[in-house]
Design an enzyme around this catalytic site. Structure first.
Site, PDB file in Angstrom:
ATOM      1  N   GLU A 279       0.840  -1.208   0.000  1.00 27.31           N
ATOM      2  CA  GLU A 279       0.000   0.000   0.000  1.00 27.31           C
ATOM      3  C   GLU A 279       0.871   1.253   0.000  1.00 27.31           C
ATOM      4  O   GLU A 279       0.829   2.054   0.937  1.00 27.31           O
ATOM      5  CB  GLU A 279      -0.887   0.014   1.249  1.00 27.31           C
ATOM      6  CG  GLU A 279      -1.771  -1.203   1.430  1.00 27.31           C
ATOM      7  CD  GLU A 279      -2.436  -1.244   2.809  1.00 27.31           C
ATOM      8  OE1 GLU A 279      -2.107  -0.419   3.682  1.00 27.31           O
ATOM      9  OE2 GLU A 279      -3.288  -2.121   3.006  1.00 27.31           O
ATOM     10  N   PRO A 280       1.687   1.462  -1.019  1.00 28.57           N
ATOM     11  CA  PRO A 280       2.575   2.623  -0.990  1.00 28.57           C
ATOM     12  C   PRO A 280       1.846   3.911  -1.379  1.00 28.57           C
ATOM     13  O   PRO A 280       0.989   3.903  -2.254  1.00 28.57           O
ATOM     14  CB  PRO A 280       3.609   2.278  -2.067  1.00 28.57           C
ATOM     15  CG  PRO A 280       2.853   1.445  -3.047  1.00 28.57           C
ATOM     16  CD  PRO A 280       1.820   0.676  -2.262  1.00 28.57           C
TER      17      PRO A 280
ATOM     18  N   ARG B   7       2.792  19.768   6.437  1.00 31.01           N
ATOM     19  CA  ARG B   7       3.794  18.853   6.995  1.00 31.01           C
ATOM     20  C   ARG B   7       4.839  19.539   7.894  1.00 31.01           C
ATOM     21  O   ARG B   7       5.125  19.044   8.973  1.00 31.01           O
ATOM     22  CB  ARG B   7       4.490  18.039   5.893  1.00 31.01           C
ATOM     23  CG  ARG B   7       3.528  17.200   5.054  1.00 31.01           C
ATOM     24  CD  ARG B   7       4.224  16.180   4.190  1.00 31.01           C
ATOM     25  NE  ARG B   7       4.801  15.122   4.984  1.00 31.01           N
ATOM     26  CZ  ARG B   7       6.085  14.968   5.211  1.00 31.01           C
ATOM     27  NH1 ARG B   7       6.954  15.777   4.661  1.00 31.01           N
ATOM     28  NH2 ARG B   7       6.512  13.990   5.971  1.00 31.01           N
TER      29      ARG B   7
ATOM     30  N   CYS C  55      -2.047  33.379  10.668  1.00 34.74           N
ATOM     31  CA  CYS C  55      -1.864  33.893  12.026  1.00 34.74           C
ATOM     32  C   CYS C  55      -1.549  32.769  13.003  1.00 34.74           C
ATOM     33  O   CYS C  55      -2.365  32.427  13.871  1.00 34.74           O
ATOM     34  CB  CYS C  55      -3.114  34.634  12.447  1.00 34.74           C
ATOM     35  SG  CYS C  55      -3.544  35.867  11.232  1.00 34.74           S
ATOM     36  N   GLU C  56      -0.416  32.159  12.833  1.00 40.15           N
ATOM     37  CA  GLU C  56       0.059  31.091  13.722  1.00 40.15           C
ATOM     38  C   GLU C  56       1.577  31.122  13.645  1.00 40.15           C
ATOM     39  O   GLU C  56       2.136  31.227  12.545  1.00 40.15           O
ATOM     40  CB  GLU C  56      -0.348  29.691  13.194  1.00 40.15           C
ATOM     41  CG  GLU C  56      -1.803  29.420  13.110  1.00 40.15           C
ATOM     42  CD  GLU C  56      -2.342  28.600  14.267  1.00 40.15           C
ATOM     43  OE1 GLU C  56      -1.569  28.222  15.176  1.00 40.15           O
ATOM     44  OE2 GLU C  56      -3.547  28.359  14.252  1.00 40.15           O
TER      45      GLU C  56
END
Ligand code: LLP
Length: 404
Positions: free
Chosen positions: A268-269, A307, A338-339
């Protein structure tokens, strides 16, 4: 991708030209890279011709899945939505496996009706639910059981799945209990043992260990399995310093396993098929000097590529137009959200960049667009498939009116 006359190109097309035409930010995928990845993957395991089921979660674009289907791959799905998308892309139901710890009754119903190859169950409760639904439908449903081999995949903690503290799969005692249960059920046909220990794995040894554990577990039962689904997880080189997964050694370990167990292997790549095909092109909105470093404020943000913010993941950044002038201060590449975690990377050395320049964020084909969101009410990006001189829009840029 390569530089031609100092301009970054993809399949010989200048990224700058693509940006003029489609605006920024955008995701692009290289068709030829995709083809090459699939061909390499197949070659690595050609001695036992596995069924390769693309992990749709890594990239859910229907056009990408369609291309992958043309190379004969099946699909690994984890929700009704992904199952519907795989079917829409034309993947044959008998090449679809359905994984996940929390399939709802509705999802199980749907999967049974679509006659997919396998529902890979992850608990006795789930199997009882499959049994209940199968009985009502008066059907015999083919399933797999995912075991938790308690193997450390030696990858990021957040994407490790095969240790006993992880929620995935069942331990060996439950596994034997499940075999008994299935053998006493008229509506369940247990055909597969499945396992998936994590993602972005670069060391073959955890796979070796996983195979040993699976072998030991199989040796202690007389149940005849038709398939062993080894999941995905093969890592890619995000960083030039990364070592590469040794496919040869993994293949050897599987061949050894197959000598003792006559089964068909399923993979299942996700990432290894699509990861390095994708590039995110972004424009610099502002350059802000904060004394010790400069903020390179991009028009792409953590909602477009999660990520780095979510896992501290590394993605290489390249200038779209190369120059020899080096910056004197470190650059921190950030988005407009805004983080404080809306940050891609800090680089001590980079060429001088200025406002309106374009940069390329590399290897974003897997878990890039599929993890993106509308956070800060930002529309989702356009996706382009680059095939030779042709550029195909495979997903339109969202408009504000679509989300407001
Ligand atoms: N099979 C199962 C049961 C999985 O859970 C996964 C990934 C795969 C296959 C595909 O794994 P791959 O070959 O792509 O490594 N969002 C994270 C990755 C999460 C992976 C989740 N499961 C990231 O951005 O790194």
């Amino acid at each position: 991708m390569k530089y031609i006359n100092k301009k970054l190109t993809i399949e010989k097309i200048n990224f700058q030209k693509i940006a003029y035409k489609f605006g920024t930010p955008f995701y692009s995928y290289s068709y030829f890279k995709l083809k090459e990845n699939i061909s390499n993957f197949k070659k690595s395991f050609r001695s036992f011709s596995p069924l390769i089921c693309f992990a749709v979660k890594s990239n859910t674009n229907v056009n990408i899945i369609r291309e992958i289907k043309k190379f004969g791959l099946g699909a690994d799905v984890v929700s009704k939505g992904e199952l519907m998308m795989a079917l829409k892309a034309g993947i044959a139901p008998n090449k679809i496996v359905f994984s996940g710890v929390g399939k709802t009754s509705d999802e199980i119903n749907f999967a049974i009706d679509k006659k997919i190859l396998l529902i890979n169950a992850e608990s006795l409760s789930e199997i009882k639910e499959i049994n209940r639904i199968a009985k009502i439908k008066n059907k015999k449903v083919i399933i797999g059981v995912r075991i938790n081999p308690n193997t450390d995949a030696k990858t990021l903690n957040q994407i490790s799945t095969g240790k006993k503290e992880n929620k995935f799969g069942v331990n060996k005692n439950t596994f034997y209990e499940i075999i008994n249960y299935c053998n006493n059920s008229k509506n369940i046909d247990l055909k597969c043992l499945s396992v998936h220990i994590g993602s972005q794995i670069l060391d073959y040894r955890p796979y070796e260990k996983m195979l040993k554990t699976v072998s030991q577990i199989l040796n202690k039962t007389n149940h005849k399995f038709e398939f062993v689904d080894l999941g995905g997880g093969m890592g890619i080189t995000y960083n030039d310093k990364n070592k590469q997964l040794n496919y040869k050694k993994y293949n050897t370990a599987i061949l050894k396993f197959l000598k003792r167990h006559k089964v068909r292997i399923i993979f299942e790549p996700g990432r290894s098929i699509i990861g390095n095909t994708g590039t995110l092109i972004s424009k610099i909105i502002y350059v802000k000097d904060s004394g010790s470093k400069k903020f390179i404020i991009l028009d792409a943000a953590m909602n477009d590529l999660m990520r780095p913010a979510l896992y501290g993941a590394f993605h290489k950044i390249l200038p779209v137009t190369k120059s020899n002038k080096k910056s004197k201060k470190p650059y921190e590449f950030v988005g407009p959200i805004c983080e404080s975690t809306d940050k891609f990377i800090t680089l001590k050395k980079f060429q001088v960049l200025k406002e309106r320049d374009l940069i390329a964020i590399c290897d974003v084909g897997a878990y890039g667009m599929s993890l993106s969101s509308n956070y800060n009410l930002r529309p989702k990006l356009v996706e382009l498939l680059i095939k030779g001189p042709n550029i195909k829009v495979i997903r339109k840029r969202q408009k504000h009116k679509d989300i407001i």
